[in-house]
Design a protein around this motif. Structure first.
Motif, PDB file in Angstrom:
ATOM      1  N   UNK A 130       0.833  -1.207   0.000  1.00 17.28           N
ATOM      2  CA  UNK A 130       0.000   0.000   0.000  1.00 17.28           C
ATOM      3  C   UNK A 130       0.864   1.253   0.000  1.00 17.28           C
ATOM      4  N   UNK A 131       1.991   1.221   0.718  1.00 14.48           N
ATOM      5  CA  UNK A 131       2.881   2.375   0.753  1.00 14.48           C
ATOM      6  C   UNK A 131       3.469   2.651  -0.632  1.00 14.48           C
ATOM      7  N   UNK A 132       3.839   1.593  -1.351  1.00 17.06           N
ATOM      8  CA  UNK A 132       4.372   1.776  -2.707  1.00 17.06           C
ATOM      9  C   UNK A 132       3.303   2.357  -3.630  1.00 17.06           C
ATOM     10  N   UNK A 133       2.076   1.860  -3.535  1.00 18.04           N
ATOM     11  CA  UNK A 133       0.995   2.375  -4.365  1.00 18.04           C
ATOM     12  C   UNK A 133       0.748   3.861  -4.087  1.00 18.04           C
ATOM     13  N   UNK A 134       0.842   4.237  -2.811  1.00 17.81           N
ATOM     14  CA  UNK A 134       0.677   5.655  -2.465  1.00 17.81           C
ATOM     15  C   UNK A 134       1.775   6.508  -3.094  1.00 17.81           C
ATOM     16  N   UNK A 135       3.004   6.007  -3.088  1.00 12.77           N
ATOM     17  CA  UNK A 135       4.091   6.748  -3.726  1.00 12.77           C
ATOM     18  C   UNK A 135       3.845   6.917  -5.222  1.00 12.77           C
ATOM     19  N   UNK A 136       3.332   5.885  -5.868  1.00 10.14           N
ATOM     20  CA  UNK A 136       3.022   5.978  -7.297  1.00 10.14           C
ATOM     21  C   UNK A 136       2.017   7.096  -7.543  1.00 10.14           C
ATOM     22  N   UNK A 137       1.012   7.192  -6.693  1.00 11.73           N
ATOM     23  CA  UNK A 137      -0.031   8.193  -6.881  1.00 11.73           C
ATOM     24  C   UNK A 137       0.450   9.596  -6.528  1.00 11.73           C
ATOM     25  N   UNK A 138       1.200   9.708  -5.454  1.00 10.92           N
ATOM     26  CA  UNK A 138       1.707  11.026  -5.053  1.00 10.92           C
ATOM     27  C   UNK A 138       2.703  11.580  -6.071  1.00 10.92           C
ATOM     28  N   UNK A 139       3.612  10.726  -6.524  1.00 13.41           N
ATOM     29  CA  UNK A 139       4.692  11.177  -7.405  1.00 13.41           C
ATOM     30  C   UNK A 139       4.400  10.976  -8.873  1.00 13.41           C
TER      31      UNK A 139
END
Length: 467
Positions: A130-139
């Motif tokens: 989930x943390x990686x997916x959040x990074x994809x969306x933020x960045x």
């Protein structure tokens, strides 16, 4: 031999387990995380890949642009559907090849060290994804990083290890006469969590986009790990240290099918595993393409309707629990499973021809008993092995479930874009046909009086005698 397993302890000792924090909340939290993540990730891929191809209508799921007849033949829209389906395939394939080794490693390991360490590790892996997916969306990173997140989670066992450990936990703390219903309760928790997450996720995504709902995905995964670490009572009677990286764990799974304690259980393990494989493959495959099917022409559902659809699908877990309990009063478990398969087949046939919202929800309604077959099969598998092999058994079931994910994504996500031009619902019809095989397997085992072959696993009963 060593101390008796929990299921063989006196009733008073077993009841003490039930007064302690149960495993059901853990399954609930993990399923909330997974159920929010799946549809949100698919819709995010739809929007991102659609924008990359210049199909900006994909960015507004509330748009009525696909509601006209010309939208159905829009080649750019079909290209977006096909591309999203292929990316789902790549992500699931990558996760499978790691997951199948990690689950069969951690599962037998938990027979020695206990269920809690395996649960903590797998929940931490889901939080990392989930943390990686959040990074994809933020960045605004490339969607290929979704694959990286899935690989990291799979390395630690992923959701399949959580299910395997929790079902082994239930087997540790239940007797054989109540195990089917206990397993069904655990699966009902999947339905409650999935239903709430689907309804809430659809509205939340429409109101605030993807990032805020994904923070709940992350928080639920962290809460799962914390619950396993600090609240859950260990179900293994005498946990002891054991090496993790050793081939003996894989050999323990292999021995279940090649050298079972009772020779007659070998063929039944294989047959029930095959039935489970086909059934869960269809479940996974249909679930993988439900969102794409609903987004596309002629349904053209918005995100809130997609949430309602997912909730209706998950509601089958609850209705199946009630149906299982009632049907067990007058039918053997095998015939309950047969009725559940009929419900599943009929529902998929209706969905395959759905061109309106009303027909689609009618198909979901017919699936009301569709989830009653899997707890029956899990329970029957559990009763075929000794009480000290439950971790290895459910690790093998998780391995089969991982294979289901591979085959489902490979077949259904490839079949869907290939059949868009002549029948968009063909994969559902294909799944209904496949389900005839597990129905035949379960029926054949019951008709041939197979219970006599393993009657030594359960208390003798005159009603179980063969003619």
């Amino acid at each position: 031999m060593a101390a008796p397993p929990p299921a063989e302890l006196p009733a008073a000792a077993r009841r003490r387990c039930y007064r302690l924090p149960a495993v059901e909340p853990l399954v609930f939290l993990a399923t909330v995380s997974l159920s929010l993540q799946g549809p949100l990730a698919t819709q995010y891929l739809w929007d991102r890949l659609g924008a990359d191809l210049g199909y900006y209508g994909a960015n507004d799921s509330s748009s009525t642009g696909c509601g006209n007849s010309s939208a159905g033949s829009d080649p750019l829209r079909q290209e977006v559907e096909a591309l999203v389906s292929h990316w789902n395939l790549y992500i699931n394939l990558g996760g499978f090849f790691v997951d199948i080794f990690s689950v069969t490693l951690f599962g037998p390991w938990s027979d020695s060290v206990g269920r809690r360490p395996a649960l903590v590790l797998s929940a931490a892996g889901m939080a990392l994804q989930a943390a990686v997916y959040l990074l994809v969306m933020y960045l605004h990173l490339h969607v290929a990083y979704f694959l990286l997140g899935r690989l990291l989670s799979s390395l630690l066992g992923d959701y399949n290890l959580i299910l395997a450990s929790c079902f082994a936990y239930v087997a540790d703390t239940s007797d054989k006469s109540t195990r089917t219903f206990r397993v069904a309760i655990l699966e009902a928790c999947l339905g409650i969590a999935g239903m709430l997450a689907s309804v809430g996720g659809g509205h939340w995504r429409r109101a605030q986009g993807y990032i805020n709902p994904f923070w709940l995905v992350f928080a639920a995964s962290v809460a799962t790990a914390l619950y396993a670490a600090f609240c859950l009572q260990e179900s293994v009677k005498q946990p002891k240290p054991a090496r993790l990286f050793t081939l003996s764990h894989y050999k323990a799974v292999y021995r279940l099918y090649t050298a079972p304690e009772h020779r007659s259980s070998r063929s039944q393990l294989a047959l029930y595993s095959l039935a489970f494989f086909l059934l869960v493959t269809v479940h996974f495959g249909a679930k993988d393409i439900f969102v794409l099917y609903e987004l596309g022409f002629p349904l053209c559902w918005t995100s809130d309707f997609i949430g309602y659809g997912s909730a209706a699908n998950y509601l089958a877990y609850l209705s199946s629990l009630g149906g299982l309990r009632l049907l067990q009063l007058c039918l053997k478990d095998s015939w309950v499973a047969e009725i559940a398969l009929v419900s599943n087949i009929a529902g998929l046939v209706v969905i395959s021809i759905a061109t309106t919202t009303a027909v689609m929800f009618t198909g979901y309604g017919i699936l009301f008993l569709s989830m009653a077959a899997t707890p029956v099969i899990r329970s029957k598998l559990s009763k075929l092995v000794s009480e000290t092999e439950q971790g290895a058994l459910f690790a093998s079931v998780a391995c089969v479930q991982g294979l289901c994910s591979l085959v489902a994504t490979g077949v259904f996500n490839s079949l869907y874009p290939a059949t868009l031009n002549f029948m968009r619902g063909f994969p559902f019809l294909f799944g209904a046909i496949i389900l005839l095989i597990p129905a035949a397997i379960i029926g054949l085992i019951e008709i041939r009086g197979s219970k006599a072959d393993y009657s030594h696993f359960s208390p003798a009963s005159p009603s179980h005698a063969d003619g």
